[in-house]
Design a protein around this motif. Structure first.
Motif, PDB file in Angstrom:
ATOM      1  N   LEU A 183       0.822  -1.203   0.000  1.00 58.57           N
ATOM      2  CA  LEU A 183       0.000   0.000   0.000  1.00 58.57           C
ATOM      3  C   LEU A 183       0.858   1.254   0.000  1.00 58.57           C
ATOM      4  CD1 LEU A 183      -2.802   1.302   0.205  1.00 58.57           C
ATOM      5  CD2 LEU A 183      -2.610   1.131   2.691  1.00 58.57           C
ATOM      6  N   TYR A 184       1.922   1.226   0.790  1.00 56.05           N
ATOM      7  CA  TYR A 184       2.836   2.371   0.823  1.00 56.05           C
ATOM      8  C   TYR A 184       3.483   2.590  -0.539  1.00 56.05           C
ATOM      9  CZ  TYR A 184       7.072   5.031   1.796  1.00 56.05           C
ATOM     10  OH  TYR A 184       8.083   5.970   1.763  1.00 56.05           O
ATOM     11  N   LYS A 185       3.895   1.512  -1.165  1.00 52.82           N
ATOM     12  CA  LYS A 185       4.504   1.629  -2.497  1.00 52.82           C
ATOM     13  C   LYS A 185       3.506   2.168  -3.516  1.00 52.82           C
ATOM     14  CE  LYS A 185       7.990  -2.034  -2.029  1.00 52.82           C
ATOM     15  NZ  LYS A 185       8.440  -3.351  -2.549  1.00 52.82           N
ATOM     16  N   LYS A 215       3.898   5.580  -5.503  1.00 48.59           N
ATOM     17  CA  LYS A 215       3.961   5.539  -6.961  1.00 48.59           C
ATOM     18  C   LYS A 215       2.986   6.528  -7.591  1.00 48.59           C
ATOM     19  CE  LYS A 215       3.326   2.321 -10.821  1.00 48.59           C
ATOM     20  NZ  LYS A 215       2.999   0.903 -11.178  1.00 48.59           N
ATOM     21  N   HIS A 216       1.799   6.655  -6.998  1.00 44.13           N
ATOM     22  CA  HIS A 216       0.760   7.540  -7.549  1.00 44.13           C
ATOM     23  C   HIS A 216       0.590   8.793  -6.700  1.00 44.13           C
ATOM     24  CE1 HIS A 216      -0.553   4.387 -10.358  1.00 44.13           C
ATOM     25  NE2 HIS A 216      -0.417   3.534  -9.355  1.00 44.13           N
ATOM     26  N   GLY A 237     -10.965  17.843   0.969  1.00 44.30           N
ATOM     27  CA  GLY A 237      -9.600  17.329   0.886  1.00 44.30           C
ATOM     28  C   GLY A 237      -9.515  15.860   1.268  1.00 44.30           C
ATOM     29  N   LEU A 238     -10.216  15.481   2.342  1.00 43.36           N
ATOM     30  CA  LEU A 238     -10.224  14.070   2.745  1.00 43.36           C
ATOM     31  C   LEU A 238     -10.921  13.206   1.700  1.00 43.36           C
ATOM     32  CD1 LEU A 238     -11.060  14.421   6.552  1.00 43.36           C
ATOM     33  CD2 LEU A 238      -8.859  13.853   5.529  1.00 43.36           C
ATOM     34  N   ALA A 239     -12.028  13.732   1.147  1.00 42.23           N
ATOM     35  CA  ALA A 239     -12.725  12.976   0.108  1.00 42.23           C
ATOM     36  C   ALA A 239     -11.839  12.807  -1.126  1.00 42.23           C
ATOM     37  CB  ALA A 239     -14.027  13.689  -0.270  1.00 42.23           C
ATOM     38  N   GLY A 240     -11.124  13.864  -1.499  1.00 40.43           N
ATOM     39  CA  GLY A 240     -10.202  13.768  -2.624  1.00 40.43           C
ATOM     40  C   GLY A 240      -9.066  12.803  -2.364  1.00 40.43           C
ATOM     41  N   LEU A 241      -8.588  12.777  -1.124  1.00 38.49           N
ATOM     42  CA  LEU A 241      -7.518  11.849  -0.757  1.00 38.49           C
ATOM     43  C   LEU A 241      -7.971  10.403  -0.919  1.00 38.49           C
ATOM     44  CD1 LEU A 241      -4.696  11.321   0.494  1.00 38.49           C
ATOM     45  CD2 LEU A 241      -5.778  11.466   2.742  1.00 38.49           C
ATOM     46  N   PHE A 242      -9.154  10.093  -0.378  1.00 39.43           N
ATOM     47  CA  PHE A 242      -9.668   8.725  -0.488  1.00 39.43           C
ATOM     48  C   PHE A 242      -9.987   8.376  -1.944  1.00 39.43           C
ATOM     49  CE2 PHE A 242     -10.856   9.463   4.052  1.00 39.43           C
ATOM     50  CZ  PHE A 242     -10.021   8.488   4.580  1.00 39.43           C
ATOM     51  N   LEU A 243     -10.488   9.357  -2.690  1.00 38.22           N
ATOM     52  CA  LEU A 243     -10.778   9.110  -4.100  1.00 38.22           C
ATOM     53  C   LEU A 243      -9.491   8.817  -4.868  1.00 38.22           C
ATOM     54  CD1 LEU A 243     -12.726   9.060  -6.498  1.00 38.22           C
ATOM     55  CD2 LEU A 243     -12.396  11.534  -6.710  1.00 38.22           C
ATOM     56  N   GLY A 244      -8.440   9.594  -4.600  1.00 37.97           N
ATOM     57  CA  GLY A 244      -7.161   9.366  -5.269  1.00 37.97           C
ATOM     58  C   GLY A 244      -6.582   8.005  -4.933  1.00 37.97           C
ATOM     59  N   ILE A 245      -6.658   7.627  -3.666  1.00 30.47           N
ATOM     60  CA  ILE A 245      -6.154   6.301  -3.268  1.00 30.47           C
ATOM     61  C   ILE A 245      -6.988   5.200  -3.921  1.00 30.47           C
ATOM     62  CG2 ILE A 245      -5.844   4.736  -1.315  1.00 30.47           C
ATOM     63  CD1 ILE A 245      -5.165   7.143   0.399  1.00 30.47           C
TER      64      ILE A 245
END
Length: 260
Positions: A22-24, A28-29, A192-200
């Motif tokens: 997960l960290y990698k 990476k992204h 910001g939190l929603a964008g973070l989870f969406l990006g992940i």
């Protein structure tokens, strides 16, 4: 006992590997995840600042007591007043009160809209009722609040045949009132939190559906086969003679262009 210990160790190793993967993946992204989060924060801030109409809040307090009683601090009297508060809260938001407020202030909104703007609350074991009004205009919010308190104080004498309601203080319009809605900082934080989870989530989906093999680790993890060898990329060395020939050719080409 030995088998249980072995399984626990194996589970911990798998969990460690999963966290490492997960960290990698996040690393990476990282740029994509950061761009999505920042975009969500910026969009949320712009929408909160420029597109959402600010809403202001005004409130006043009324005291429910029995002035005719010989001892207003008697336990039974206080209990009776507390029971009346629920009834008074309903009367405050009833048509008999709000329709009169609409007429006095010549409000354009319908009764249903005004009803949604008004909220009535009381603290536990307290004889104080709080009337709160939200409106897009801070001045109108104050006017509606004070008018509701005044009309209620008049109507309760007719409806309940009692005179036990007093306004503690009228609502006052501040010089620079602050809106209660929207809350840009909170909206930006949530975005910001929603964008973070969406990006992940997008990064995870890309990794999950990507079946291409890029490294030796991919061969071992996806095919279950050991890597026997690897072919590295090699750059062809450039000799000094080749560099001289390239420069000579460039000079010849330049001379022909100038001569022509």
């Amino acid at each position: 006992m030995t088998n249980r210990l072995f399984f626990n160790m194996e589970a911990k190793m798998e969990e460690k590997l999963n966290l490492k993967d997960l960290y990698k993946m996040v690393k990476k992204h990282f740029i994509m995840i950061a761009v999505i989060s920042l975009s969500a924060i910026i969009i949320s801030g712009c929408v909160s600042k420029f597109l959402i109409t600010p809403v202001y809040q005004s409130s006043t307090q009324i005291l429910v007591n029995q002035a005719d009683s010989e001892n207003i601090f008697d336990v039974n009297v206080v209990k009776s007043n507390l029971e009346l508060i629920n009834t008074y809260s309903v009367i405050i938001k009833s048509p008999i009160t709000l329709e009169e407020v609409r007429e006095r202030l010549d409000l354009k909104q319908e009764f249903e809209d005004l009803y949604e703007q008004v909220s009535v609350s009381s603290q536990e074991e307290s004889q104080v009722v709080v009337i709160t009004v939200e409106d897009e205009s801070p001045k109108q919010a104050v006017m509606i609040t004070n008018t509701i308190a005044k009309v209620f104080e008049e109507k309760i004498k007719e409806v309940m045949k009692v005179d036990n309601v007093n306004v503690l203080y009228p609502s006052i319009l501040k010089a620079e009132p602050d809106p209660v809605k929207p809350q840009p900082i909170l909206n930006m934080l949530v975005a910001g939190l929603a964008g973070l989870f969406l990006g992940i989530g997008i990064a995870f989906a890309r990794e999950y559906f990507d079946n291409t093999i890029k490294t030796e680790m991919d061969i071992e993890s996806k095919l279950g086969l050991p890597a026997l060898g690897a072919i590295s990329k090699m750059k062809e060395p450039v000799h000094k003679d080749h560099v001289g020939e390239i420069k000579t050719k460039k000079k010849e080409l330049g001379g022909k262009i100038i001569g022509s």
